[in-house]
Structure formats: structure tokens, C-alpha cells
Design a protein around this motif. Structure first.
Motif: not given
Length: 159
Positions: A58-62, A88-91
Motif C-alpha cells: 500500500f501507499d499512503t498520503f497525509f 510499502t512497495g519493494a522499490w
């Protein structure tokens, strides 16, 4: 404002934490996974591979205001002062959050460059354990010419 974007095999699902309800946390998403190359660990003479697992992250933005971030440049679009993006991507830079490995009970053999997996993935909160998700996926493997090479389905409990 915080938003969570879940990427399922290249199909994002946005969850806005300020307005999310328990019911909105259960959803399904179609996916297409094109096979564009064989793993670098494959022998150069190998014409195909066996798929043993799918990976979810997942990606998250605040953000400082309730707004949708650009899907093309999500990380760069969180640019206002005080805004934060992480994946949380592996790259990318590792965090304490990790990817989720969805191991296939029956690996899919004979996957070739040009094939694609198409299907649906569903996420539901487990009614018996509030800290657990039930993930269900069903898929079809399509060859280069669109001919069906196989089908599958599986469920996982994710903690």
C-alpha cells in the motif's frame, strides 16, 4: 487529511480515512497482471516460469487538505508543506510496514512473456477477528493470443 491507496496488481483503491466507514473497508477490484519479462533468476533458455505468489502493498498520503492526489505522479503530488507520502512497495525506502505475500496453494506453471492474469481481488474485514482481513482472488491466465490457459481461485487470511 490521510488517505490510503491500496495497489492491487496495478489497480488502485483509494480509502479516505476521514470519511471511511467499516463497510467501505470491504471492497473488490478487478486486476490485470501483464507478464512483460521472466524473473532475472530464470535460466536464459527457459521459455516460461511458474508463478508461486502474488504480492500486495500500500501507499499512503497525509495531506493538508481533502483532495485527490494525481494518480500519475502520486509521490510527487504530495508536495505541500507538511505533507507526507510513503509506500510499502519493494522499490522504495523500507519502512516498518512490509509487503504481503499471498502464496498460491497451487502454483501456476507455464507462464510466458506476453501472457496475462486477469481477475478480481476482494478484501473483507474478518467478522471473527477485527485485526484480520480475508482476501479472496479469482483469475484467468490468458495467452498471448487471448486464449485461456487456466483458471484459479484462492482465499487467504491476512493478519
Amino acid at each position: 487529511m490521510a488517505s490510503l491507496t491500496l495497489l492491487f496488481l496495478r489497480r488502485p483503491q483509494d480509502i479516505y480515512t476521514q470519511t471511511a466507514t467499516a463497510a467501505s473497508l470491504s471492497f473488490s477490484s478487478p486486476f490485470t497482471l501483464p507478464i512483460t519479462r521472466l524473473p532475472s533468476s530464470s535460466p536464459s533458455s527457459a521459455p516460461s516460469m511458474t508463478l508461486h505468489a502474488l504480492v500486495a502493498h500500500f501507499d499512503t498520503f497525509f495531506t493538508s487538505a481533502p483532495r485527490l492526489l494525481s494518480p500519475r505522479a502520486r509521490a510527487a503530488s504530495a508536495s505541500e508543506p507538511g505533507e507526507v507520502f510513503f509506500t510499502t512497495g519493494a522499490w522504495d525506502t523500507p519502512t516498518h510496514w512490509k509487503q504481503t505475500l499471498l502464496v498460491l496453494r497451487e502454483p501456476i506453471a507455464g507462464i510466458e512473456v506476453g501472457d496475462r492474469l486477469e481477475g478480481t481481488i476482494r478484501f473483507d474485514k474478518n467478522p471473527d477477528n477485527s485485526r484480520e482481513l480475508v482476501v479472496e482472488a479469482s483469475w484467468t491466465v490468458l495467452g498471448k493470443e487471448g486464449k485461456e490457459k487456466g483458471v484459479g481461485a484462492q482465499a487467504w487470511k491476512v493478519r
